[in-house]
Design a protein around this motif. Structure first.
Motif, PDB file in Angstrom:
ATOM      1  N   SER A  75      48.066 -36.349  24.730  1.00  0.00           N
ATOM      2  CA  SER A  75      47.566 -35.071  24.220  1.00  0.00           C
ATOM      3  C   SER A  75      48.756 -34.864  22.826  1.00  0.00           C
ATOM      4  O   SER A  75      48.115 -34.339  21.996  1.00  0.00           O
ATOM      5  CB  SER A  75      47.631 -34.044  24.893  1.00  0.00           C
ATOM      6  N   VAL A  76      49.925 -35.013  22.904  1.00  0.00           N
ATOM      7  CA  VAL A  76      50.836 -34.728  22.012  1.00  0.00           C
ATOM      8  C   VAL A  76      50.426 -35.443  20.581  1.00  0.00           C
ATOM      9  O   VAL A  76      50.462 -35.359  19.521  1.00  0.00           O
ATOM     10  CB  VAL A  76      52.318 -34.620  22.418  1.00  0.00           C
ATOM     11  N   SER A  77      50.448 -36.789  20.947  1.00  0.00           N
ATOM     12  CA  SER A  77      50.070 -37.962  19.997  1.00  0.00           C
ATOM     13  C   SER A  77      48.828 -37.431  19.114  1.00  0.00           C
ATOM     14  O   SER A  77      48.730 -37.537  17.826  1.00  0.00           O
ATOM     15  CB  SER A  77      50.021 -39.184  20.687  1.00  0.00           C
ATOM     16  N   GLU A  78      47.807 -37.120  20.085  1.00  0.00           N
ATOM     17  CA  GLU A  78      46.471 -36.772  19.281  1.00  0.00           C
ATOM     18  C   GLU A  78      46.925 -35.436  18.419  1.00  0.00           C
ATOM     19  O   GLU A  78      46.406 -35.587  17.242  1.00  0.00           O
ATOM     20  CB  GLU A  78      45.514 -36.642  20.227  1.00  0.00           C
ATOM     21  N   CYS A  79      47.697 -34.558  18.935  1.00  0.00           N
ATOM     22  CA  CYS A  79      47.914 -33.180  18.312  1.00  0.00           C
ATOM     23  C   CYS A  79      48.534 -33.622  16.853  1.00  0.00           C
ATOM     24  O   CYS A  79      48.162 -33.128  15.856  1.00  0.00           O
ATOM     25  CB  CYS A  79      48.608 -32.158  19.129  1.00  0.00           C
ATOM     26  N   THR A  80      49.496 -34.366  17.056  1.00  0.00           N
ATOM     27  CA  THR A  80      50.487 -34.707  15.994  1.00  0.00           C
ATOM     28  C   THR A  80      49.756 -35.481  14.691  1.00  0.00           C
ATOM     29  O   THR A  80      49.905 -35.377  13.597  1.00  0.00           O
ATOM     30  CB  THR A  80      51.647 -35.247  16.050  1.00  0.00           C
ATOM     31  N   ASP A  81      48.740 -36.324  15.221  1.00  0.00           N
ATOM     32  CA  ASP A  81      47.769 -37.100  14.253  1.00  0.00           C
ATOM     33  C   ASP A  81      47.082 -36.244  13.431  1.00  0.00           C
ATOM     34  O   ASP A  81      46.972 -36.369  12.282  1.00  0.00           O
ATOM     35  CB  ASP A  81      47.181 -38.116  14.976  1.00  0.00           C
ATOM     36  N   VAL A  82      46.293 -35.179  14.104  1.00  0.00           N
ATOM     37  CA  VAL A  82      45.568 -34.411  13.539  1.00  0.00           C
ATOM     38  C   VAL A  82      46.134 -33.298  12.642  1.00  0.00           C
ATOM     39  O   VAL A  82      46.127 -33.002  11.536  1.00  0.00           O
ATOM     40  CB  VAL A  82      44.647 -33.431  14.592  1.00  0.00           C
ATOM     41  N   LEU A  83      47.347 -33.161  12.902  1.00  0.00           N
ATOM     42  CA  LEU A  83      48.352 -31.969  12.150  1.00  0.00           C
ATOM     43  C   LEU A  83      48.816 -32.792  10.891  1.00  0.00           C
ATOM     44  O   LEU A  83      48.865 -32.261   9.896  1.00  0.00           O
ATOM     45  CB  LEU A  83      49.564 -31.492  12.860  1.00  0.00           C
ATOM     46  N   ALA A  84      49.081 -34.295  10.955  1.00  0.00           N
ATOM     47  CA  ALA A  84      49.693 -34.984   9.872  1.00  0.00           C
ATOM     48  C   ALA A  84      48.479 -34.875   8.853  1.00  0.00           C
ATOM     49  O   ALA A  84      48.761 -34.711   7.616  1.00  0.00           O
ATOM     50  CB  ALA A  84      49.988 -36.255  10.334  1.00  0.00           C
TER      51      ALA A  84
END
Length: 126
Positions: A75-84
């Motif tokens: 979940s954290v990885s998906e969030c950071t990808d979208v934020l990037a």
């Protein structure tokens, strides 16, 4: 950048907090003031309901993403990808806007519509 990690309804371990810190520090932007990360589980027993919410405080409108998966790390990885991608898009829009203003100033100078007394060097450089 300040990183605030909250886990609702459980105690997050040191390893997940370190993982979140590494991922948040991986976001490349000078405009990020603070990252608020919230981890929580859905009340029912479905293992797919581990949620991660991230709110990036930046000048203007804050960026917010919420993802869920079986593991908090995913979940954290998906969030950071979208934020990037959101940060890159905002940067591209800002750059395009500045280049468009530069072109307008240059066109006005070439056309002679603008008095030299009113045009400053800072306007041309921006």
């Amino acid at each position: 950048m300040d990183i605030i990690i909250q886990s609702l309804g459980f105690k997050a371990g040191e390893s997940i907090e370190q993982f979140i810190t590494e991922k948040m520090n991986g976001l490349k932007s000078e405009t990020i003031i603070r990252a608020n990360v919230t981890l929580f589980k859905e009340p029912d027993t479905n293992p797919e309901n581990n949620y991660c919410e991230v709110r990036l405080e930046v000048p203007g409108n804050d960026l917010f993403v919420k993802k869920n998966s079986q593991y908090f790390e995913t979940s954290v990885s998906e969030c950071t990808d979208v934020l990037a991608s959101m940060l890159n898009k905002a940067k591209d829009v800002s750059t395009d806007r500045r280049q468009a203003q530069t072109m307008e100033i240059q066109d006005a100078l070439i056309a002679g519509d603008v008095n030299d007394d009113e045009t400053e060097l800072e306007d041309v450089i921006k």
